[in-house]
Design a protein around this motif. Structure first.
Motif, short mmCIF file in Angstrom:
data_model
loop_
_atom_site.label_atom_id
_atom_site.label_comp_id
_atom_site.label_asym_id
_atom_site.label_seq_id
_atom_site.Cartn_x
_atom_site.Cartn_y
_atom_site.Cartn_z
N MET A 1 18.17 -17.82 -19.27
CA MET A 1 18.49 -16.20 -18.35
C MET A 1 17.93 -15.39 -19.41
SD MET A 1 22.41 -16.33 -18.17
CE MET A 1 22.32 -14.20 -17.11
N ASN A 2 16.39 -15.64 -19.44
CA ASN A 2 14.93 -15.61 -20.59
C ASN A 2 14.39 -14.46 -19.93
OD1 ASN A 2 14.16 -17.80 -19.72
ND2 ASN A 2 13.96 -18.54 -20.60
N GLY B 1 16.60 -10.21 -19.70
CA GLY B 1 17.56 -11.50 -19.65
C GLY B 1 17.88 -11.25 -21.06
N GLY B 2 19.78 -11.84 -21.26
CA GLY B 2 20.42 -11.39 -22.33
C GLY B 2 20.00 -12.79 -23.02
N GLY B 3 19.86 -13.83 -22.74
CA GLY B 3 18.67 -14.78 -23.65
C GLY B 3 17.80 -15.18 -23.41
N ALA B 4 16.70 -13.71 -23.35
CA ALA B 4 15.76 -13.95 -23.69
C ALA B 4 15.34 -13.75 -25.21
CB ALA B 4 14.82 -12.43 -23.28
N LEU B 5 14.19 -14.08 -26.25
CA LEU B 5 14.08 -14.47 -27.02
C LEU B 5 13.15 -12.75 -27.58
CD1 LEU B 5 14.05 -18.30 -27.82
CD2 LEU B 5 15.85 -16.99 -28.41
N THR B 6 12.75 -12.01 -28.84
CA THR B 6 11.38 -11.64 -29.43
C THR B 6 10.36 -12.51 -28.62
OG1 THR B 6 12.26 -10.09 -31.03
CG2 THR B 6 10.60 -10.32 -31.01
N ARG B 7 9.94 -13.17 -28.54
CA ARG B 7 8.64 -14.14 -28.39
C ARG B 7 8.95 -13.70 -26.66
NH1 ARG B 7 9.24 -19.47 -27.33
NH2 ARG B 7 11.30 -20.00 -29.31
N GLN B 8 9.06 -14.31 -26.25
CA GLN B 8 9.72 -14.59 -24.61
C GLN B 8 9.56 -13.31 -24.14
OE1 GLN B 8 12.94 -16.02 -23.96
NE2 GLN B 8 12.27 -18.49 -23.89
N VAL B 9 9.76 -11.78 -24.63
CA VAL B 9 9.94 -10.95 -24.32
C VAL B 9 8.07 -10.18 -24.24
CG1 VAL B 9 10.72 -8.31 -24.59
CG2 VAL B 9 12.57 -10.09 -24.44
N PHE B 10 7.61 -9.66 -25.60
CA PHE B 10 6.87 -9.42 -25.99
C PHE B 10 5.28 -10.72 -25.49
CE2 PHE B 10 8.08 -7.81 -30.45
CZ PHE B 10 8.36 -7.15 -29.49
N ALA B 11 5.70 -12.19 -24.72
CA ALA B 11 4.67 -12.55 -24.31
C ALA B 11 4.17 -12.07 -23.08
CB ALA B 11 4.61 -14.08 -24.32
N ALA B 12 6.19 -11.23 -22.05
CA ALA B 12 5.97 -10.72 -20.82
C ALA B 12 5.59 -10.08 -20.55
CB ALA B 12 6.89 -11.34 -20.53
N LEU B 13 5.01 -8.85 -21.00
CA LEU B 13 4.63 -6.92 -21.85
C LEU B 13 3.50 -7.40 -21.74
CD1 LEU B 13 8.13 -5.44 -23.20
CD2 LEU B 13 7.41 -6.24 -20.68
N ASP B 14 2.51 -8.52 -23.09
CA ASP B 14 2.27 -7.86 -22.89
C ASP B 14 0.34 -8.34 -22.22
OD1 ASP B 14 0.23 -7.95 -25.80
OD2 ASP B 14 -1.55 -10.02 -24.96
N PRO B 15 0.62 -8.75 -21.72
CA PRO B 15 -0.61 -8.47 -20.48
C PRO B 15 -0.53 -7.68 -19.47
CG PRO B 15 0.77 -10.52 -19.77
CD PRO B 15 1.23 -10.03 -21.16
N TYR B 16 0.45 -6.92 -19.27
CA TYR B 16 0.82 -5.07 -18.93
C TYR B 16 0.36 -4.60 -20.16
CZ TYR B 16 3.60 -7.36 -15.40
OH TYR B 16 4.43 -8.29 -14.65
N SER C 1 22.22 -9.57 -18.79
CA SER C 1 20.88 -8.40 -18.46
C SER C 1 20.88 -7.07 -19.05
CB SER C 1 20.26 -8.42 -17.14
OG SER C 1 19.15 -7.73 -16.95
N PHE C 2 19.67 -6.65 -19.68
CA PHE C 2 19.65 -5.44 -20.33
C PHE C 2 18.57 -4.86 -19.38
CE2 PHE C 2 20.90 -7.79 -23.63
CZ PHE C 2 21.56 -7.08 -24.42
#
Length: 375
Positions: free
Chosen positions: A127-128, A142-157, A233-234
């Protein structure tokens, strides 16, 4: 101002024992008496979630940050993919009186934090996802997301959120424990960024919690830990963020007084003048070197190489040269490194320190004392 230096590198784990777990003393190599009921629960979960239920003896690909947790003996590990599935898992465990722990990033240090001793480990790792809102002001994480996954998803924006300093840190434990970040001086803690929680309550119902819906629970979840339910989820605020500066340097323990005096000056500037500034330090003992060291991480939330605010700190004689540079948060947190190879114990010290040549105490910022033992 946000007083981030008073909680350097301190986050609470998402997966401390659940509200339904008895907090009885247990031996992580000797499963407790509930193992039989958990075995039945695992059999039920195996039929409900084929391919996503893993018994301990066959779970050879499972790794986690700290070796103490990796050595923990659980009965099985289940990987739900939605709040509805978490609800189903929880109902099975409650019906069987089976103890459990919840794993997000697993960046915690003790058995039963993220891996259940003799019970079921609910692993939220699938759940990432991170989904950015149409107006680019918030994201569903997602409640199971890692910091690196979050930053990677936001970076293109060209966006970021208040997330961990290390890529392996899970957003669940980070946000529920308060969550200090490299961006906290400017944007607050993670708890200040959460607009809404999706949570599975102890009775297995799913609720949406915000300032306007269940406000008491919303207040409790903002730094109150995970004992109110399982957050799946947050919804968090996001903001524009470009590349940042990060530098590292290690000092010997003979320079502790000079280092702390300079660190206090930097923290004062961070609080009063420039919220782009960030400084973390770790006082640790290395068994291999048989000595204590002070490792520092210098940060600046703009692409400014070698910010002058750190010049006096870097003039102190050090054990290593200054390393680092300018990079995106996504790139700087992308490396996860090997897991389960070290054993960590952390403690916190702070308040006042007494120097022999001073007739009065000299105030110092808090530090984290880390003792690690590679095995």
């Amino acid at each position: 101002m946000w007083y981030t230096h008073f909680a350097v590198l301190l986050t609470l784990p998402f997966a401390s024992p659940s509200v339904l777990n008895a907090r009885n003393p247990t031996n992580c190599t000797s499963p407790p008496a509930s193992e039989g009921s958990c075995q039945q629960a695992c059999e039920t979960l195996a039929s409900k979630f084929p391919g996503r239920l893993h018994y301990k003896e066959a779970d050879t690909n499972f790794t986690i940050w700290d070796q103490k947790q990796l050595q923990t003996i659980y009965v099985c590990r289940v990987e739900p993919v939605s709040a509805e599935e978490v609800s189903q898992v929880l109902q099975v465990l409650v019906d069987n009186w089976c103890r459990f722990a919840v794993k997000c990033g697993g960046h915690s240090r003790f058995p039963d934090d993220s891996v259940s001793v003799g019970g079921v480990t609910i692993d939220l790792g699938l759940m990432n996802t991170t989904v950015v809102s149409d107006d680019h002001t918030s994201a569903s994480i997602g409640g199971g997301a890692l910091t690196r996954q979050v930053f990677a998803a936001l970076d293109p924006y060209g966006l970021a959120s208040v997330a961990g300093r290390v890529g392996q840190v899970g957003m669940g434990g980070f946000a529920l424990g308060g969550g200090t970040s490299v961006l906290s001086a400017k944007h607050g803690w993670a708890l200040d960024s959460v607009l809404e929680y999706e949570i599975v309550l102890p009775n297995s119902t799913i609720a949406t919690v915000s300032e306007n819906q269940h406000p008491d629970l919303y207040y409790a979840l903002r730094g109150g830990g995970n004992n109110f339910g399982i957050v799946t989820s947050f919804k968090m605020t996001v903001f524009p963020q470009g590349p940042v500066y990060t530098g590292s340097r290690t000092f010997g323990d003979d320079q502790t007084d000079r280092f702390l005096e300079e660190a206090e000056r930097i923290f004062t500037l961070e609080d009063a003048e420039d919220t782009n500034i960030g400084l973390e330090y770790r006082y640790s003992y290395s068994a291999a070197l048989n000595r204590y060291t002070m490792s520092s991480t210098q940060r600046y939330a703009e692409p400014l190489l070698n910010p002058p605010v750190f010049d006096a700190l870097n003039a102190i004689p050090a054990l290593s040269n200054l390393t680092g540079g300018i990079n995106s948060l996504a790139n700087s947190t992308s490396f996860s490194g090997p897991l389960g190879q070290t054993r960590y114990v952390f403690a916190r010290r702070g308040g006042e320190r007494q120097k022999a040549e001073h007739p009065r105490p000299v105030k110092s910022a808090n530090a984290i004392v880390g003792i690690y033992s590679p095995r």
